[in-house]
Design a protein around this motif. Structure first.
Motif, PDB file in Angstrom:
ATOM      1  N   PRO A 124      46.284  40.164  37.498  1.00 56.59           N
ATOM      2  CA  PRO A 124      45.055  39.922  38.259  1.00 56.59           C
ATOM      3  C   PRO A 124      44.542  38.510  37.953  1.00 56.59           C
ATOM      4  CG  PRO A 124      44.852  41.896  36.888  1.00 56.59           C
ATOM      5  CD  PRO A 124      46.119  41.214  36.512  1.00 56.59           C
ATOM      6  N   VAL A 125      43.850  37.927  38.905  1.00 62.07           N
ATOM      7  CA  VAL A 125      43.313  36.581  38.731  1.00 62.07           C
ATOM      8  C   VAL A 125      41.876  36.555  39.234  1.00 62.07           C
ATOM      9  CG1 VAL A 125      43.595  34.127  39.303  1.00 62.07           C
ATOM     10  CG2 VAL A 125      45.616  35.590  39.101  1.00 62.07           C
ATOM     11  N   VAL A 126      41.023  35.890  38.467  1.00 60.80           N
ATOM     12  CA  VAL A 126      39.649  35.636  38.887  1.00 60.80           C
ATOM     13  C   VAL A 126      39.612  34.201  39.405  1.00 60.80           C
ATOM     14  CG1 VAL A 126      37.254  35.420  38.134  1.00 60.80           C
ATOM     15  CG2 VAL A 126      38.684  37.259  37.203  1.00 60.80           C
ATOM     16  N   VAL A 164      41.902  33.035  34.854  1.00 62.76           N
ATOM     17  CA  VAL A 164      40.780  32.482  35.609  1.00 62.76           C
ATOM     18  C   VAL A 164      41.220  31.137  36.167  1.00 62.76           C
ATOM     19  CG1 VAL A 164      38.414  31.605  35.499  1.00 62.76           C
ATOM     20  CG2 VAL A 164      39.058  33.616  34.136  1.00 62.76           C
ATOM     21  N   VAL A 165      40.927  30.908  37.439  1.00 64.01           N
ATOM     22  CA  VAL A 165      41.188  29.620  38.078  1.00 64.01           C
ATOM     23  C   VAL A 165      39.907  29.199  38.778  1.00 64.01           C
ATOM     24  CG1 VAL A 165      42.512  28.374  39.827  1.00 64.01           C
ATOM     25  CG2 VAL A 165      43.642  30.106  38.417  1.00 64.01           C
ATOM     26  N   GLY A 166      39.432  28.021  38.468  1.00 63.41           N
ATOM     27  CA  GLY A 166      38.263  27.478  39.134  1.00 63.41           C
ATOM     28  C   GLY A 166      38.671  26.618  40.319  1.00 63.41           C
ATOM     29  N   VAL A 167      37.796  26.560  41.304  1.00 63.68           N
ATOM     30  CA  VAL A 167      37.987  25.666  42.448  1.00 63.68           C
ATOM     31  C   VAL A 167      36.678  24.895  42.604  1.00 63.68           C
ATOM     32  CG1 VAL A 167      38.514  25.447  44.904  1.00 63.68           C
ATOM     33  CG2 VAL A 167      39.550  27.308  43.579  1.00 63.68           C
ATOM     34  N   ASP A 168      36.705  23.636  42.229  1.00 61.87           N
ATOM     35  CA  ASP A 168      35.524  22.786  42.304  1.00 61.87           C
ATOM     36  C   ASP A 168      35.439  22.189  43.702  1.00 61.87           C
ATOM     37  OD1 ASP A 168      33.366  20.992  41.346  1.00 61.87           O
ATOM     38  OD2 ASP A 168      34.899  19.472  41.716  1.00 61.87           O
ATOM     39  N   VAL A 169      34.302  22.381  44.372  1.00 65.11           N
ATOM     40  CA  VAL A 169      34.161  21.947  45.764  1.00 65.11           C
ATOM     41  C   VAL A 169      32.969  21.014  45.946  1.00 65.11           C
ATOM     42  CG1 VAL A 169      35.253  24.020  46.715  1.00 65.11           C
ATOM     43  CG2 VAL A 169      32.782  23.980  46.389  1.00 65.11           C
ATOM     44  N   THR A 222      32.986  34.177  43.635  1.00 58.55           N
ATOM     45  CA  THR A 222      34.053  34.621  42.746  1.00 58.55           C
ATOM     46  C   THR A 222      34.865  35.685  43.456  1.00 58.55           C
ATOM     47  OG1 THR A 222      32.711  34.127  40.795  1.00 58.55           O
ATOM     48  CG2 THR A 222      34.589  35.605  40.479  1.00 58.55           C
ATOM     49  N   PHE A 223      36.179  35.516  43.409  1.00 62.02           N
ATOM     50  CA  PHE A 223      37.111  36.452  44.031  1.00 62.02           C
ATOM     51  C   PHE A 223      38.017  36.993  42.940  1.00 62.02           C
ATOM     52  CE2 PHE A 223      35.833  33.199  46.948  1.00 62.02           C
ATOM     53  CZ  PHE A 223      35.561  33.875  48.126  1.00 62.02           C
ATOM     54  N   VAL A 224      38.199  38.298  42.930  1.00 64.49           N
ATOM     55  CA  VAL A 224      39.132  38.917  41.994  1.00 64.49           C
ATOM     56  C   VAL A 224      40.293  39.443  42.817  1.00 64.49           C
ATOM     57  CG1 VAL A 224      39.459  40.669  40.219  1.00 64.49           C
ATOM     58  CG2 VAL A 224      37.217  39.584  40.481  1.00 64.49           C
TER      59      VAL A 224
END
Length: 128
Positions: free
Chosen positions: A16-18, A46-51, A96-98
């Motif tokens: 699973p990934v957050v 966990v993966v962040g996406v900076d926008v 946040t998407f799991v």
């Protein structure tokens, strides 16, 4: 936010990934970021996406100042956000998407979250 490094969901096959969408300019993200780090430190991917950034140094400073070690993707133009998260308004930050082990969406949070908000979803996914 390493230059030239590519992060793919397939890098986390069978896990699973957050995925956390954030911005250094976002007030609620200041509270949420350490919560994502807690999940990461506990072994969650966990993966962040900076926008929506105008300068890559802002999110880099944000991560360094908060000792954030989970990987984050710099998406200053929000292009990947718009292309990948179709239907989610680009101004929905933080989000946040799991995703489950097959990388299907298991939960969506369109507000700031705490680790304790996400953990029950991860606990259910661990039972699969």
């Amino acid at each position: 936010m390493e230059d030239g490094k590519i992060i793919r969901l397939s890098d986390y096959a069978g896990k699973p990934v957050v995925i956390n969408v954030w911005g250094a300019w976002c007030g609620p993200c200041r509270t949420e970021a350490p919560e994502m780090q807690k999940l990461f430190d506990a072994g969650t991917q966990v993966v962040g996406v900076d926008v929506k950034e105008t300068d890559k140094s802002h999110p880099q400073d944000f991560m360094r100042d908060r000792s954030l070690t989970y990987p984050s993707i710099y998406d200053g133009s929000s292009r990947s956000f718009i292309n990948v998260f179709k239907g989610v308004p680009a101004n929905t930050v933080p989000s946040t998407f799991v995703v489950d082990k097959q990388h299907r969406v298991a939960a969506v949070f369109l507000v700031a979250v705490l680790a304790s908000d996400v953990q029950p979803v991860l606990d259910e996914l661990a039972k699969e």
